[in-house]
Enzyme design. Sequence first.
Site, PDB file in Angstrom:
ATOM      1  N   GLU A 147       1.233  -6.471  -2.619  1.00 18.07           N
ATOM      2  CA  GLU A 147       2.446  -6.866  -3.170  1.00 18.07           C
ATOM      3  C   GLU A 147       3.882  -5.870  -2.806  1.00 18.07           C
ATOM      4  O   GLU A 147       4.666  -6.587  -2.682  1.00 18.07           O
ATOM      5  CB  GLU A 147       2.434  -6.888  -4.693  1.00 18.07           C
ATOM      6  CG  GLU A 147       3.724  -7.505  -5.357  1.00 18.07           C
ATOM      7  CD  GLU A 147       3.801  -8.131  -6.744  1.00 18.07           C
ATOM      8  OE1 GLU A 147       4.790  -8.591  -7.401  1.00 18.07           O
ATOM      9  OE2 GLU A 147       2.446  -7.961  -7.444  1.00 18.07           O
ATOM     10  N   ARG A 148       3.398  -4.798  -2.700  1.00 16.08           N
ATOM     11  CA  ARG A 148       4.555  -3.872  -2.058  1.00 16.08           C
ATOM     12  C   ARG A 148       4.918  -4.341  -0.638  1.00 16.08           C
ATOM     13  O   ARG A 148       6.179  -4.427  -0.566  1.00 16.08           O
ATOM     14  CB  ARG A 148       4.114  -2.347  -2.332  1.00 16.08           C
ATOM     15  CG  ARG A 148       3.919  -1.807  -3.808  1.00 16.08           C
ATOM     16  CD  ARG A 148       3.674  -0.378  -3.960  1.00 16.08           C
ATOM     17  NE  ARG A 148       4.570   0.268  -3.162  1.00 16.08           N
ATOM     18  CZ  ARG A 148       4.468   1.069  -2.138  1.00 16.08           C
ATOM     19  NH1 ARG A 148       3.519   1.148  -1.323  1.00 16.08           N
ATOM     20  NH2 ARG A 148       5.706   2.054  -1.686  1.00 16.08           N
ATOM     21  N   SER A 207      10.053   1.695   6.902  1.00 15.07           N
ATOM     22  CA  SER A 207       8.901   1.887   7.718  1.00 15.07           C
ATOM     23  C   SER A 207       8.530   0.876   8.445  1.00 15.07           C
ATOM     24  O   SER A 207       8.140   0.781   9.510  1.00 15.07           O
ATOM     25  CB  SER A 207       7.536   2.387   6.684  1.00 15.07           C
ATOM     26  OG  SER A 207       6.617   2.765   7.450  1.00 15.07           O
ATOM     27  N   ASN A 215      -4.744  -1.117  -5.716  1.00 17.17           N
ATOM     28  CA  ASN A 215      -3.608  -0.404  -6.417  1.00 17.17           C
ATOM     29  C   ASN A 215      -4.083   0.964  -6.576  1.00 17.17           C
ATOM     30  O   ASN A 215      -3.303   1.892  -6.302  1.00 17.17           O
ATOM     31  CB  ASN A 215      -3.207  -1.064  -7.929  1.00 17.17           C
ATOM     32  CG  ASN A 215      -2.215  -2.180  -7.491  1.00 17.17           C
ATOM     33  OD1 ASN A 215      -1.413  -2.238  -6.880  1.00 17.17           O
ATOM     34  ND2 ASN A 215      -2.464  -3.334  -8.020  1.00 17.17           N
TER      35      ASN A 215
END
Length: 144
Positions: free
Chosen positions: A71-72, A46, A105
Site C-alpha cells: 500500500e505504501r 525514491s 507490514n
Amino acid sequence: MAAAQSSKRASAPQSIVELPLAKIDPPAFNARQEFAESDLQGLADSIADVGLLEPIIVRPIRNRFELVAGERRWRAVQMLAWSRVSASVRELDDKQAAEIGLLENRDRRNLSPVDEARAFEHLLGLGHSVASLGELVRESEAEI
C-alpha cells in the site's frame, strides 16, 4: 508449520503485469492505519529516481483488483501521477490475503503495537489459532 507452508504454496504469484491504477482498490483490511506523508513522499522520490523495485501484490475481485500488499508503494506511485503499476496477481482467499498483508507490514516497517494487535485479531477471526498465528509470524503464543 504445515498451515503456513500450505498458504505459501497457495499464494504463489500467478503473473506480474502492468495494471491501471484506476482498476486497483485499497485493501479491505490493512493492519497499518497511519501513513506518514513525509515517509510516502520519501518513497515517491525514491521510486521517481530508481523506479519501482518490487511489484505490489493484488488479487482479482470481480473485474477489478484488490491491493493485498504494497500500500505504501501504491500510494507513492499515485503521488507521482503514474497511470499504471507493476503488480503480482495472485489468487488468494481472505485468510491468505490477510496473512500476506501482515507479514509484509511486519517486514517493511514496524507496525505499531495497536496495528499489530488489530491484524492478529483479524487473522484469529479468519480461523487462525493463537498457535498457528505465532508460527506464521515466528513469535511465541505468549507474544501473540
